[in-house]
Design a protein around this motif. Structure first.
Motif, PDB file in Angstrom:
ATOM      1  N   ALA A   1       0.806  -1.223   0.000  1.00  0.00           N
ATOM      2  CA  ALA A   1       0.000   0.000   0.000  1.00  0.00           C
ATOM      3  C   ALA A   1       0.839   1.273   0.000  1.00  0.00           C
ATOM      4  N   ALA A   2       2.162   1.146   0.186  1.00  0.00           N
ATOM      5  CA  ALA A   2       3.022   2.329   0.320  1.00  0.00           C
ATOM      6  C   ALA A   2       3.222   3.032  -1.022  1.00  0.00           C
ATOM      7  N   ASP A   3       3.490   4.332  -0.945  1.00  0.00           N
ATOM      8  CA  ASP A   3       3.837   5.114  -2.143  1.00  0.00           C
ATOM      9  C   ASP A   3       5.306   4.935  -2.509  1.00  0.00           C
ATOM     10  N   GLU A   4       6.172   4.854  -1.490  1.00  0.00           N
ATOM     11  CA  GLU A   4       7.606   4.697  -1.712  1.00  0.00           C
ATOM     12  C   GLU A   4       8.166   3.705  -0.709  1.00  0.00           C
ATOM     13  N   VAL A   5       9.026   2.813  -1.185  1.00  0.00           N
ATOM     14  CA  VAL A   5       9.715   1.855  -0.316  1.00  0.00           C
ATOM     15  C   VAL A   5      11.196   1.908  -0.643  1.00  0.00           C
ATOM     16  N   GLU A   6      11.998   2.104   0.379  1.00  0.00           N
ATOM     17  CA  GLU A   6      13.450   2.123   0.195  1.00  0.00           C
ATOM     18  C   GLU A   6      14.077   0.995   1.004  1.00  0.00           C
ATOM     19  N   ILE A   7      14.813   0.147   0.324  1.00  0.00           N
ATOM     20  CA  ILE A   7      15.575  -0.914   0.993  1.00  0.00           C
ATOM     21  C   ILE A   7      16.899  -0.297   1.437  1.00  0.00           C
ATOM     22  N   LEU A   8      17.103  -0.236   2.740  1.00  0.00           N
ATOM     23  CA  LEU A   8      18.296   0.415   3.286  1.00  0.00           C
ATOM     24  C   LEU A   8      19.281  -0.633   3.799  1.00  0.00           C
ATOM     25  N   ILE A   9      20.468  -0.631   3.221  1.00  0.00           N
ATOM     26  CA  ILE A   9      21.535  -1.531   3.645  1.00  0.00           C
ATOM     27  C   ILE A   9      22.656  -0.679   4.221  1.00  0.00           C
ATOM     28  N   ILE A  10      22.996  -0.944   5.469  1.00  0.00           N
ATOM     29  CA  ILE A  10      24.017  -0.145   6.156  1.00  0.00           C
ATOM     30  C   ILE A  10      25.257  -0.995   6.378  1.00  0.00           C
ATOM     31  N   ASN A  11      26.365  -0.547   5.838  1.00  0.00           N
ATOM     32  CA  ASN A  11      27.642  -1.229   6.019  1.00  0.00           C
ATOM     33  C   ASN A  11      28.428  -0.506   7.105  1.00  0.00           C
ATOM     34  N   THR A  12      28.882  -1.255   8.075  1.00  0.00           N
ATOM     35  CA  THR A  12      29.603  -0.650   9.189  1.00  0.00           C
ATOM     36  C   THR A  12      31.116  -0.653   8.969  1.00  0.00           C
TER      37      THR A  12
END
Length: 279
Positions: free
Chosen positions: A180-191
């Motif tokens: 149902a979302a307008d925008e979806v961002e897959i966030l990958i965080i590298n430490t």
């Protein structure tokens, strides 16, 4: 696919109406049955000031809790009525809040609770309530920040991804909202410490393709940070104006204590937008 049974925790906090408002909105969106649960029993957390013996004082305190539960139910009914929601079910249960919520969560698709307000809650509740619900419910938990929330929730979503079991469960649990979302961002965080996932490499594109098969269009963003992951997620959410964070709830039980992972703990303590967690 959607949530057909939503459970919202009712208490006497100042942000109850906002929490119920979010739950009502989701129930309308998914044509779901909404259960408002108001536990009125005493806490079972040792050392809690409300963990009193069976005395005359205990009886008086129980009467106060019963009255508070009824007031919370009245607020729940009023918010639902104003929104025109008909499939609702208020419940007052005379057991302690944690065990009551865990029991009733088993029969719900989504549990909605409030973030702990550290300036108001008792220390024992700070250390146990949210953790036990997130890690013990067996169902996805949507946490509403005590600082307030902008409706609607779930238009612009950050999906935290590290290819772990918890993250995969969070994706599955959030699918009705992602669709149902307008925008979806897959966030990958590298430490900077290499791959944190022992099961293999983190692939945002694989996840994006998986979501596309569910008619969810998602973009992938990779970030590198030298600060803690929790702060990075919250800072990025503020930068892009996200109104929902989806992430795995990391933690385990140790000698009756629920111990949260560092990123999970940071987000729970300092969240400024709703967070959907699954463990």
């Amino acid at each position: 696919m959607g949530y057909k049974s939503i459970l919202v925790h009712l208490d006497n906090s100042e942000t109850l109406n906002e929490r119920v408002g979010v739950a009502v909105s989701l129930a309308q969106q998914h044509q779901a049955h909404l259960i408002g649960l108001a536990p009125s029993g005493q806490s079972r957390i040792p050392g809690d000031a409300y963990f009193e013996p069976a005395t005359r004082l205990a009886t008086a305190l129980q009467e106060q809790r019963d009255e508070a539960a009824q007031l919370a139910v009245d607020q729940f009914n009023e918010v639902a009525k104003q929104a025109g929601l008909s499939s609702i079910e208020p419940r007052i249960v005379g057991n302690d809040p944690i065990s009551t919520l865990l029991q009733h969560a088993r029969y719900s698709d989504l549990v909605v609770i409030g973030q702990t307000d550290f300036s108001r809650e008792r220390p024992s509740m700070r250390a146990g309530f949210v953790e036990q619900i997130v890690l013990g419910a067996g169902k996805p938990v949507l946490l509403i920040p005590y600082a307030g929330v902008t409706q609607p929730v779930g238009r612009k979503v950050i999906l935290c991804w590290d290819a772990s079991r918890e993250a995969a469960r969070a994706v599955d649990a959030a699918l009705p909202m992602l669709v149902a979302a307008d925008e979806v961002e897959i966030l990958i965080i590298n430490t900077g410490g290499g791959d944190d996932n022992p099961d293999g490499p983190t692939s945002g594109q694989d996840l994006a393709q998986f979501l596309a098969r569910h008619e969810v269009k998602a973009k992938v963003r990779e970030m590198t940070t030298t600060i803690d992951v929790g702060n990075t997620v919250l800072s990025h959410a503020a930068d892009i104006g996200a109104d929902l964070i989806v992430m795995g709830g990391y933690g385990h039980s140790r000698l009756r204590e629920w111990v949260m992972g560092g990123a999970t703990r940071m987000v729970l303590d300092t969240m400024t937008v709703p967070v959907l967690m699954a463990h």
